[in-house]
Design a protein around this motif. Structure first.
Motif, PDB file in Angstrom:
ATOM      1  N   LYS A  97       1.143   4.150  -2.937  1.00 46.26           N
ATOM      2  CA  LYS A  97       0.887   5.564  -2.636  1.00 46.26           C
ATOM      3  C   LYS A  97       2.081   6.447  -2.971  1.00 46.26           C
ATOM      4  O   LYS A  97       1.916   7.637  -3.246  1.00 46.26           O
ATOM      5  CB  LYS A  97       0.484   5.725  -1.166  1.00 46.26           C
ATOM      6  CG  LYS A  97      -0.893   5.132  -0.893  1.00 46.26           C
ATOM      7  CD  LYS A  97      -1.261   5.180   0.573  1.00 46.26           C
ATOM      8  CE  LYS A  97      -2.627   4.540   0.769  1.00 46.26           C
ATOM      9  NZ  LYS A  97      -3.094   4.611   2.144  1.00 46.26           N
ATOM     10  N   SER A 130      -4.287   9.209   0.065  1.00 50.18           N
ATOM     11  CA  SER A 130      -3.919   8.306  -1.023  1.00 50.18           C
ATOM     12  C   SER A 130      -2.501   8.541  -1.533  1.00 50.18           C
ATOM     13  O   SER A 130      -2.110   7.981  -2.549  1.00 50.18           O
ATOM     14  CB  SER A 130      -4.903   8.475  -2.179  1.00 50.18           C
ATOM     15  OG  SER A 130      -4.808   9.791  -2.699  1.00 50.18           O
ATOM     16  N   LYS A 131      -1.727   9.364  -0.824  1.00 56.29           N
ATOM     17  CA  LYS A 131      -0.362   9.686  -1.250  1.00 56.29           C
ATOM     18  C   LYS A 131       0.617   9.402  -0.116  1.00 56.29           C
ATOM     19  O   LYS A 131       0.248   9.366   1.051  1.00 56.29           O
ATOM     20  CB  LYS A 131      -0.259  11.174  -1.619  1.00 56.29           C
ATOM     21  CG  LYS A 131      -1.201  11.599  -2.719  1.00 56.29           C
ATOM     22  CD  LYS A 131      -0.481  11.659  -4.014  1.00 56.29           C
ATOM     23  CE  LYS A 131      -1.389  12.205  -5.088  1.00 56.29           C
ATOM     24  NZ  LYS A 131      -1.179  11.624  -6.363  1.00 56.29           N
ATOM     25  N   SER A 165       0.829  -1.206   0.000  1.00 57.18           N
ATOM     26  CA  SER A 165       0.000   0.000   0.000  1.00 57.18           C
ATOM     27  C   SER A 165       0.867   1.261   0.000  1.00 57.18           C
ATOM     28  O   SER A 165       0.607   2.198  -0.759  1.00 57.18           O
ATOM     29  CB  SER A 165      -0.927  -0.012   1.218  1.00 57.18           C
ATOM     30  OG  SER A 165      -1.647   1.193   1.298  1.00 57.18           O
ATOM     31  N   VAL A 206       2.543   8.976   5.149  1.00 62.34           N
ATOM     32  CA  VAL A 206       1.397   8.599   4.332  1.00 62.34           C
ATOM     33  C   VAL A 206       0.249   9.518   4.727  1.00 62.34           C
ATOM     34  O   VAL A 206      -0.081   9.642   5.907  1.00 62.34           O
ATOM     35  CB  VAL A 206       1.000   7.123   4.557  1.00 62.34           C
ATOM     36  CG1 VAL A 206      -0.236   6.775   3.745  1.00 62.34           C
ATOM     37  CG2 VAL A 206       2.154   6.197   4.210  1.00 62.34           C
TER      38      VAL A 206
END
Length: 118
Positions: free
Chosen positions: A51, A103-104, A47, A100
């Motif tokens: 991202k 979504s980035k 994940s 994090v």
């Protein structure tokens, strides 16, 4: 500004401490993950990598570290999953700090990468 910001942190690292300070100065309450004590799972690493939007997990690895060389992770035939599994097995390979936000994600080397994310 995303509601949840996570900082993958190593308190012994000056860049990581600087990232935490930056978040505090900005008034951002981050979930701090001391990744050497609580290593991210393979799925969490997948994940984070997604991202980051990077071409290779090497962008989130300590590629100058002796362990990286010892494990021969510079082998160009290794897949992204192979590299992420190596980080999962050896969390010291994870570059720090990583933030994090939604979504980035960004590797905080230099810290301006985190500034741009926020």
């Amino acid at each position: 500004m995303p509601k949840t910001v996570t900082l993958y942190h190593n308190n012994r690292c000056s860049k990581s401490r600087a990232a935490l300070s930056l978040l505090n100065v900005r008034g951002i309450d981050a979930d701090v993950v001391n990744y050497l004590d609580t290593p991210p799972s393979f799925e969490e690493l997948q994940s984070i990598f997604a991202k980051l939007g990077a071409d290779s997990p090497r962008s989130m690895m300590r590629v100058k570290d002796a362990l990286y060389r010892e494990l021969e992770l510079d082998n160009p035939t290794l897949s992204s999953n192979d590299l992420l599994k190596a980080i999962a097995a050896h969390p010291a390979l994870l570059e720090r700090p990583i933030v994090v936000a939604g979504s980035k994600a960004a590797v905080g080397r230099p810290l301006e990468n985190i500034e741009a994310l926020l």
